[in-house]
Every structure is written in C-alpha cells, then in structure tokens.
Design an enzyme around this catalytic site. Structure first.
Site, short mmCIF file in Angstrom:
data_model
loop_
_atom_site.label_atom_id
_atom_site.label_comp_id
_atom_site.label_asym_id
_atom_site.label_seq_id
_atom_site.Cartn_x
_atom_site.Cartn_y
_atom_site.Cartn_z
N MET A 1 0.82 -1.19 0.00
CA MET A 1 0.00 0.00 0.00
C MET A 1 0.86 1.25 0.00
O MET A 1 1.10 1.87 -0.99
CB MET A 1 -0.94 0.01 1.20
CG MET A 1 -1.98 1.10 1.17
SD MET A 1 -3.18 0.92 2.50
CE MET A 1 -2.14 1.24 3.89
N SER A 297 -8.13 7.22 0.26
CA SER A 297 -7.25 6.87 -0.85
C SER A 297 -6.08 6.08 -0.30
O SER A 297 -5.74 6.18 0.89
CB SER A 297 -6.72 8.13 -1.53
OG SER A 297 -5.71 8.74 -0.73
N ASP A 298 -5.46 5.28 -1.15
CA ASP A 298 -4.13 4.79 -0.81
C ASP A 298 -3.21 6.00 -0.81
O ASP A 298 -3.54 7.06 -1.36
CB ASP A 298 -3.68 3.72 -1.82
CG ASP A 298 -2.66 2.78 -1.24
OD1 ASP A 298 -1.97 3.16 -0.27
OD2 ASP A 298 -2.52 1.65 -1.75
N CYS A 299 -2.04 5.86 -0.19
CA CYS A 299 -1.22 7.04 0.04
C CYS A 299 -0.58 7.57 -1.24
O CYS A 299 0.12 6.84 -1.94
CB CYS A 299 -0.16 6.73 1.09
SG CYS A 299 -0.91 6.44 2.68
N ALA A 301 -2.39 8.40 -3.73
CA ALA A 301 -3.20 7.96 -4.87
C ALA A 301 -3.95 9.11 -5.53
O ALA A 301 -4.35 9.00 -6.69
CB ALA A 301 -4.20 6.88 -4.44
#
Length: 780
Positions: A1, A297-299, A301
């Site tokens: 991630m 959000s994913d980091c 993203a």
C-alpha cells in the site's frame, strides 16, 4: 500500500508535522487532548451522546469554516482548538498484529512490542473461520490498548483482501490467497472480530464499535512493479465477467456481511479510470452493498492521478474527480494543498467537502472519539497489561500450528522421534533469524523464538549454519560450513525460500525458483547428509521446488510461510509430531514456466488461441507444482456424504419461461441457465451438506474439509471447479468427526457470463470431497 514516492515523502512528513505537531499561535500544551472535554468544550451539539450519530456529525460540520474543513481531509487531520477537537491520525496498521507502518502507531511509549501473529497467507491456510475471528479480536485488543496510552489511533487500514492472482505479486503474502470465497470469508471474520461485530451503519446515538477496519485495495489491485508496469500508473483491464466473479466478491462480503467502516481505493486505474475516481464503483459500494463508512485513498493515490497517470488536467481536477466520485479522505497532502483553489475555481463545491466530512465524523463518533474521557468508557481499561499476553501468544502459536502445510513426506519420514534423534543440524539464513518470520506490515514482536531455539528445546545438540550469507544467496560462501554440519548430524533441516528482499510492497518477483544459489545449497546439503533431509520453505508466494519434490534425498517438505514470533516453536512441534500438520495451500504453486505469462494480463480464464493458460485453480489449464488445497498429514482421512440433496427444485420461480429465452439464459451448446436475479427466493434454496470425516491413522489430527463444486458440463466461462465451503474439524486417531457446510446455490453454484451477469446452471451438478463425488440436479 503505502510506499510513498521518494520525492513526495519529505513534503508529506513536513506537512503532517505542520498540522499535527506545530501549533502556533496556541501553545502545544494548550491543544485539546480529548474532544468534548468538560467544562469548556462539552456543550457543543456534537458532544451530546443522546443525539443520533448523523445529527451529531451534521452539527459538527456546520460549525467548521471552509479552511478548517479542508484541514480534515488528510490522514493527519488538524486540531480545531476553538471547538476542542484534537488532531487525529487516521493511518494505523494491523494486518497480522499492530504494525509500525504508518504514523499512527508508535512503539516508543509504555507499550514497546505487540504480539507478532503469522502473516495472513499462513493463517489463511488453516481454513478456519473461528481462528481468523479470534486473531482479529486479539489484534483489536492490543490495538485499542495502544490507543488508550496514546500510541495508536482507532482507524486501522486492514485487511488486504485483494485476490492473489499472480504468483509473482510481492504483496500476495498479505492476502488470504487466490480464492474469492476464502478471501470473502476471511474479510468477514477479520472485520467482525476487529470492529467488535458491529452490525450497523451508525445512525444510532452510541456505538459499540471497538475499532475501525478497512477493506483494501478497491479494486483489481495486484501488481507492484513488473517490467515497465508499476502500481502507480498500471491500468488494469478487467472484463465484466472477471470483475463480478473474482475481483469484487471479497469487497462485497467485507461490506455486506462484515459491515466494514472503511474502504480504501487503490492506486491503479480500472479500465482507464483511476480507482479513486470511479464513482460507479464507489457508488455501488454505498447504494447496492449498503456501505456506511469512509473511503480513503491509498497514500499519494490522489497526487498520482495528475502527476503520474496524467488522467486529470490539473491538481484541482484530481481533487474534483475523487470528491465527486465519493472518496472522503486523502492519505497524503494533495487535498490539503489544492482543495481551496479547487473551490475557488468552481471545480469543487463546499457541499462535496461536507459530504466527505459527514462520513469521516460519523465513523469517529461511532468509535466514541467525541464522547469525552475514553478511560471511563467501554474498552477504557485496556492498557499495557492487555498486550503481549500469554493468551495472545498461545493464539499466535495455534495459528502457526494450523497453517503449516506438509507438501511431501516420503515413506513417513516425519514426524521425527525424539528418542531416535541425538543430534540435529538446521541450515539456512533464516534458521536463526527471527526478524524474517513476520513478513511485511509487522510491528515489534514480544519475544520471538527462532527455528534454532525451537529445535534445541527438543534436541539440545542442534547446530546451525546459514549456508548463504543472506536469503538472496548470490554466492556459495558458507556452503562448506553447512555441508560440514550436515555430515555429522543425525537429521538435517534445510530452511530455504523467500523474505522481503524477494517479495514485498513495491517489489514483485521475477522468478518462481528459489532465490540465487539456494537450490544448490539444498542439493549440496542433501548429498552430504547421512539421511534424507527435511526442506522447510518460507515466504508468501509460490515456489517452484519441483527439483526437491522429485529428489529422494529430500524426504519431506513443509511450507511455513511467515510464521510470526512463535514460529520456531510451531516448526519444532510439527517436525516432532506434537502437532499433526493440517494446513492446505490457499494458492496454486505454478512452475517456473508461468513467468512467461504477462503479469499485466488480468484475465482469469484461459485463452488457447494465444497460449494463455488462465489463472488460479479455477481456470488454470497448465500443470501445477502443488495444487490449491494441497496438504498432507501424518494421518489419512476418508469422507462420506451423510446428507446432501439429490435434487433442487426452483419452485416459486418462473423457470420454464426463462430457460426458453435467448442468451444469456442459454449457452451456445444449448444448456440451460437461469438468471440469479430471476430466482424468486435464493434464501429458500439453501441447503446443508453434512460430511463424515474418518481419521484412518494412528495420530489425532485437525483437518480442513474443502467442498468443491463443478457443473457436469462446462459452459459460460464456468470454472473447472470452485470451492463452495470449508470447515475445520478435529478427528482423533481412528475416530470420526462431522462437518456441516451451508450451500447457497445462487451464490455458490452460479457462474458469471461475459456480460457480468450471474447465472444459475440447470441440470446436473457435482459436489466433490477429495475423490468422492455427489451428483445433484437443479431444475424447475
């Protein structure tokens, strides 16, 4: 991630500190530590615990200025001193124990370690729902305890329920494997155990939710870095068929049955649109699946939508895309930096921000963050004494015990008999290095036991030699010492396989073979040993060990994944028979030739016209090194169907009127299907399968019963076979146990056509238990 782009990491850390640490013009010691703290900050409407959660959330949003609202849209949410709101860090991790990834967890206070449970892929191989929920509950207790002493948040970004589609994927170790049913069931058990079986959406006035779990990564995310493709820019081209029957089921179950309070959208694009900007997919989660929580959000993203993917025309357009799609919070700083200008440019309305904040605050309210002094509330008594407990350590041990998979055992070489073994040698760089045993997303373990320590508890004369300098094993330096140790020992254990240098976040594998010269090490040691050796394999991804499977000098092979802090004890118990291995592989182990298959090809089904072999046990047409579900035991088991229907009548549905229609209700070969949505009552069709399991050996065993299904005739993209149920049972030596599995025909016995429509095949169906088959007929 969250392996952030290096050029952005410094600015992220700076801004996180700016908004959570640096606090002029108010001194840091004057910032609120707890929301709604009396006497000065307890009178706001959002502090009134008698009001419904949604009413409290709306009241809080109404009190914020636009700049204050924007400062809540990052994982590092800023304090609002005038309202008595402390800063909050949304990002904590708990994949298989409280982990040090992310800024929300710190091991520097009164709690300096947390129980290191086995990596998910190993726990999944136990095929035990009860175990999975117990693990999640234990992790939750330790996480909540760390929160109570200020060392963790209450919102954790786990579980990872993506399908382990390709054996090279570096993060496959984090998942429950390749099967959608297993991933779905794991998701439900983890979320219920972790959140405290909270089964609602948060409209009430109070919450029993212990912590917040997050289903990630939504969706079709399973590539890190392969060839010219990276997860930051990869466009996953997914058919409607594969989306419906492979990629989406775990997320649907995580929300519909687990009641997860968080959903994380992934880096990749899905059919040309960034996942965090897919309003149709995020909207489906809320409207069709009943999701009531927040979307993160994913980091980074959000940043990559403009900066890397070039999907949007400006940073402000990226903000507009994700907010209007239904995303609520940005892990990173992009929304902190560009949301205000997006509002001024008219690309984002304040109502879009308010919607996001309502979701965020509703989850915080359900967690009790605005209920005053948490020490006086439920879970407030958890603290340092709740972490690294004897009970949690025993659970970690039990998970490793149940997960170990015995792949090969020629002539019953194992178990070893303690009175017959006066000396042992354990070879391999992981033999005396417990730092390898956790896999990724790991914290600080309480008291790890190495394989060497575990074996010495059984045989004091146990020697160790690394053989290779490290796991990549690029030279034969150390071989001589390893061969020397093998020559003088009664029994030799070789530990080989993978670690995070071979598979991890942002790093996919290139080969399925043992790394470097490990194969040479196994052969050299096996050739020098007095007796055939035992090969122990570590790692989350499949390994092509065909050479060892076929080598008579390798008597036994065990897979132990990443076994966690008590892995050394679990391995020794399995080798000496105090534990009878009963784990089964949750992934197909492919041959090295599979690396010729493009990793970016998302299609599950085989395509002979282009030499594409398909993926996972459901569709793969090639030869496997070890098949999904493979797992031996020191016992042997036989099955018998005690109860299973011979026929299922679709009474109450207008079956005849549908099976006469044109496709998609009829296949090309004329077989009949009925659209699942046309079945009048799927619940009424559910049936129970009762199975007798007889342990024919002289050793007690814990055994995973796997029930598969296949239609008598393949069509409409049907799988070769499909897991429809599983249950873990304990059978004493020579004894019998029973398992009961509930089958939902609409869910378990259906197939998905090319248009993404789920169909129930009519006619003969086959239920399978090992080599035993039972035929049933579905008809009107």
């Amino acid at each position: 991630m969250r392996t952030l782009h290096l050029h952005r990491q410094s600015i992220l850390q700076f801004l996180l500190c700016l908004f959570t640490c640096f606090c002029p013009p108010i001194a840091c010691d004057e910032l609120p530590k707890v929301a709604c703290e009396p006497p000065s900050h307890a009178s706001f409407p959002f502090c009134n615990t008698s009001l419904p959660v949604h009413a409290r959330a709306r009241a809080l949003v109404s009190l914020l200025t636009l700049p204050e609202k924007i400062q809540q849209l990052s994982n590092g949410a800023a304090a609002v001193p005038r309202l008595g709101l402390p800063a909050y860090q949304w990002w904590s991790e708990s994949l298989h124990g409280v982990a040090s990834n992310g800024p929300g967890v710190a091991f520097g206070g009164p709690i300096r370690a947390a129980t290191g449970f086995p990596q998910v892929i190993l726990s999944a191989s136990a095929f035990n729902r009860t175990l999975w929920r117990a693990l999640a509950r234990a992790i939750a207790v330790e996480a909540r305890a760390m929160h109570n002493v200020g060392q963790a948040g209450l919102t954790f970004w786990a579980p990872n329920i993506n399908i382990f589609r390709d054996p090279r994927w570096g993060r496959g170790q984090e998942t429950p494997g390749e099967d959608p049913l297993v991933a779905s069931e794991y998701a439900v058990q983890y979320v219920k155990g972790f959140q405290g079986e909270y089964g609602g959406g948060g409209s009430g006035s109070s919450s029993s939710m212990m912590l917040s779990a997050c289903c990630k990564h939504y969706t079709a995310y399973d590539l890190e870095k392969w060839g010219n493709f990276t997860r930051y820019t990869f466009n996953a081209q997914v058919t409607e068929q594969d989306m419906e029957d492979t990629y989406q089921p775990p997320f649907r179950s995580c929300i519909q049955e687990g009641y997860a309070s968080c959903l994380m959208c992934s880096y990749n694009q899905v059919n040309g649109v960034p996942a965090c900007a897919r309003g149709d997919l995020l909207g489906r989660a809320r409207k069709e699946w009943g999701f009531q929580g927040y979307v993160t959000s994913d980091c980074d993203a959000v940043a990559i939508i403009y900066e890397d993917q070039k999907y949007s025309a400006s940073p402000e357009d990226s903000i507009a895309d994700v907010l209007k799609a239904g995303m609520d919070i940005n892990c990173g700083t992009y929304m902190l930096r560009f949301t205000e200008s997006a509002v001024k440019m008219g690309k984002v309305q304040e109502e879009d921000i308010d919607r996001a904040l309502l979701n965020l605050f509703s989850v915080q309210l359900r967690l009790g963050l605005f209920d005053g002094d948490r020490a006086k509330k439920r879970f407030g008594r958890l603290g340092p004494d709740s972490v690294c407990t004897a009970e949690h350590r025993l659970l970690a041990l039990e998970a490793a015990r149940q997960g170990i998979v015995l792949l090969k055992n020629d002539r019953g070489f194992l178990p070893l008999r303690k009175h017959e073994v006066s000396s042992l040698a354990i070879i391999g760089p992981a033999s005396d290095d417990a730092s390898i045993y956790g896999g990724d997303y790991t914290g600080v373990p309480c008291d790890p036991i190495t394989f060497l320590d575990g074996l010495r508890a059984y045989v004091p004369r146990t020697s160790s030699a690394p053989g290779c300098i490290d796991v990549p094993c690029q030279s034969k330096y150390g071989f001589e010492e390893a061969v020397g140790a093998a020559k003088v020992a009664d029994v030799v254990i070789v530990v080989a396989g993978l670690n995070l240098t071979e598979e991890t976040e942002d790093h996919d594998r290139v080969s399925l073979l043992l790394p470097g010269k490990q194969m040479d090490l196994v052969r050299a040691v096996a050739g020098a040993s007095k007796a055939p050796v035992v090969l122990v394999l570590m790692g989350g991804g499949p390994i092509d060990v065909s050479f060892a499977t076929d080598d008579p000098l390798v008597a036994s092979i065990l897979w132990i994944g990443y076994p966690g802090e008590v892995g050394g004890q679990a391995l020794a118990e399995a080798l000496f028979g105090d534990v009878n291995p009963g784990g089964r592989l949750p992934v197909t182990w492919y041959p090295e030739s599979f690396t010729d298959v493009p990793m970016n090809d998302m299609n599950m089904r085989a395509d002979p016209s282009r030499g594409y072999p398909g993926r996972t046990y459901r569709f793969y047409t090639g030869k496997a090194v070890y098949e999904f579900g493979h797992g031996l035991s020191y016992s042997s088991y036989s099955y018998k169907f005690l109860r299973a229907p011979q026929r299922i009548r679709l009474s109450g549905s207008s079956a005849e009127s549908y099976i006469d229609r044109e496709p998609p209700y009829a296949t090309k070969d004329g077989r009949d299907f009925l659209g699942v949505e046309e079945v009048s009552s799927c619940d009424a069709l559910r049936f129970r399968v009762q199975v007798s399991v007889v342990n024919k050996g002289d050793v007690d065993g814990s055994h995973a019963v796997l029930l598969f299904w296949r239609p008598r005739a393949i069509g409409e993209g049907s799988p070769w076979k499909q897991l429809i149920g599983f249950e873990r049972v304990h059978a004493t030596a020579g004894g019998e146990a029973e398992a009961e599995i509930v089958v939902d025909p609409c869910k378990h016995l259906s197939v998905v056509n090319e248009k993404g429509r789920r169909l129930l095949p009519l006619g003969a169906q086959v239920l399978m238990l090992g080599d035993l088959e039972h035929e049933l007929l579905i008809g009107a």
